[in-house]
Design a protein around this motif. Structure first.
Motif, PDB file in Angstrom:
ATOM      1  N   ASP A  55       0.858  -1.182   0.000  1.00  0.00           N
ATOM      2  CA  ASP A  55       0.000   0.000   0.000  1.00  0.00           C
ATOM      3  C   ASP A  55       0.900   1.239   0.000  1.00  0.00           C
ATOM      4  N   THR A  91      -0.956  -8.107   9.255  1.00  0.00           N
ATOM      5  CA  THR A  91      -1.924  -7.074   8.888  1.00  0.00           C
ATOM      6  C   THR A  91      -3.333  -7.580   9.184  1.00  0.00           C
ATOM      7  N   ASP A  92      -4.219  -6.660   9.428  1.00  0.00           N
ATOM      8  CA  ASP A  92      -5.628  -6.968   9.684  1.00  0.00           C
ATOM      9  C   ASP A  92      -6.462  -6.283   8.613  1.00  0.00           C
ATOM     10  N   THR A  93      -6.972  -7.062   7.693  1.00  0.00           N
ATOM     11  CA  THR A  93      -7.710  -6.487   6.559  1.00  0.00           C
ATOM     12  C   THR A  93      -9.054  -5.902   6.981  1.00  0.00           C
ATOM     13  N   THR A  94      -9.495  -6.170   8.211  1.00  0.00           N
ATOM     14  CA  THR A  94     -10.767  -5.602   8.679  1.00  0.00           C
ATOM     15  C   THR A  94     -10.552  -4.266   9.384  1.00  0.00           C
ATOM     16  N   ALA A  95      -9.295  -3.829   9.511  1.00  0.00           N
ATOM     17  CA  ALA A  95      -8.998  -2.627  10.289  1.00  0.00           C
ATOM     18  C   ALA A  95      -9.010  -1.362   9.450  1.00  0.00           C
ATOM     19  N   SER A 129      -8.058   0.750   5.851  1.00  0.00           N
ATOM     20  CA  SER A 129      -7.051   0.744   4.803  1.00  0.00           C
ATOM     21  C   SER A 129      -5.772   1.412   5.276  1.00  0.00           C
ATOM     22  N   ARG A 180      -2.056   2.280   6.635  1.00  0.00           N
ATOM     23  CA  ARG A 180      -1.194   1.860   7.739  1.00  0.00           C
ATOM     24  C   ARG A 180      -1.971   1.287   8.916  1.00  0.00           C
ATOM     25  N   GLN A 181      -3.250   1.590   9.008  1.00  0.00           N
ATOM     26  CA  GLN A 181      -4.043   1.101  10.133  1.00  0.00           C
ATOM     27  C   GLN A 181      -4.177  -0.427  10.133  1.00  0.00           C
ATOM     28  N   GLN A 182      -3.880  -1.066   9.033  1.00  0.00           N
ATOM     29  CA  GLN A 182      -3.939  -2.528   8.979  1.00  0.00           C
ATOM     30  C   GLN A 182      -2.756  -3.193   9.682  1.00  0.00           C
ATOM     31  N   GLN A 204      -0.117  -4.620  12.231  1.00  0.00           N
ATOM     32  CA  GLN A 204      -0.213  -5.113  13.603  1.00  0.00           C
ATOM     33  C   GLN A 204       1.124  -5.693  14.055  1.00  0.00           C
ATOM     34  N   GLY A 219      -0.935  -2.348  17.321  1.00  0.00           N
ATOM     35  CA  GLY A 219      -1.399  -1.772  16.065  1.00  0.00           C
ATOM     36  C   GLY A 219      -0.720  -0.447  15.790  1.00  0.00           C
TER      37      GLY A 219
END
Length: 276
Positions: free
Chosen positions: A61, A156-160, A162, A164-166, A168, A183
């Motif tokens: 990303d 990464t957490d795809t539910t978090a 888009s 950098r917030q993904q 972990q 996170g």
């Protein structure tokens, strides 16, 4: 010619017969047979085990407006895979506030292996570029490596959402405070976050990886890449971000670095990469 007479007495005769008897008994010992059997195992072979590591990298990303980072390999058949080849990642026109994430994917086939990542010292450089604005320090090296923050994340957490917030699980190698931050948190100009993490600059990360870092879990146990018990493959996510407050000193500057991946077998290897 004098006749020689040989006297054969009873005593001499008996002694001679005894001598013949002993000789016969000795010959009998040499020809005695025992029961025996022979079995054979044919066509035996031993084959040395194999271990093959392949590393690939993709741009996961990036911030809006940042030109697409270019990932290229010396092998035309695998633009983003290093299997004995070099990978070059080129990013142009990075401005304050820009960021991008690289996904490093490590696979090992044949036997489980440990993996060590090293930042190659002779390939690391900060170049002082042409700056259209006045800056406080125009001497080499450049200022980008000391301003650009870089961190390693374990998942990464795809539910978090888009971006950098993904990200972990912050790896302690790129956190001065070893927080294992769960996170991503936005850092200030110095790389410090609200949760107490302190992100490293690219210069600092290079120094951390200079002597090699073994891929490990949060407990510090080396990961057995290719093992069913750990993971058949491993993803590590490297975030690069230039804080918005960075001034004009970085204009025109560039930074170059090389990461080398080494693998050693797990079996019979209690102290990987020790040189033993």
């Amino acid at each position: 010619m004098t006749d020689k007479r040989y006297e054969l007495t009873r005593r001499k005769l008996l002694a001679g017969v005894g001598g013949v008897g002993l000789a016969s008994a000795g010959a009998g010992l040499g020809t005695t047979a025992y029961l025996n059997d022979t079995e054979s195992f044919e066509g035996n072979s031993l084959t040395a085990g194999a271990l093959n590591m392949v590393v690939s990298v993709d741009v996961l990303d990036k911030s809006p407006g940042l030109p697409d980072p270019v990932v290229d390999s010396t092998d035309e058949d695998a633009d983003d895979t290093a299997d004995g080849n070099e990978i070059t990642v080129t990013v142009d026109d990075v401005k304050p506030g820009d960021w991008f994430v690289l996904d490093w994917h490590v696979e090992i086939d044949g036997n489980p292996g440990y993996v060590q990542v090293t930042s190659v010292d002779e390939d690391y450089s900060n170049a002082e570029g042409d700056n259209p604005e006045a800056e406080t320090d125009t001497s080499a090296p450049g200022d980008l490596g000391a301003a650009l923050l870089t961190t390693i994340w374990g998942s990464t957490d795809t539910t978090a959402g888009s971006g950098r917030q993904q990200l972990q699980v912050l790896d302690e190698t790129t956190d001065h405070n070893d927080t294992w931050l769960s996170g991503y948190e936005t850092p200030d100009l110095d790389g410090v976050t609200a949760g107490g993490a302190h992100y490293t600059t690219l210069d600092e990360a290079h120094a951390e990886y200079l002597d090699g870092v073994v891929l490990s879990d949060p407990s510090g146990t080396p990961i057995e890449v290719g093992s069913v018990s750990d993971s058949a493959d491993v993803h590590s996510y490297q975030l690069f971000e230039l804080p918005p407050g960075v001034g004009n000193d970085v204009q025109g500057d560039s930074v170059t670095f090389t990461l080398r991946f080494d693998a050693e077998q797990v079996r019979n290897n209690d102290d990987p990469f020790s040189g033993a």
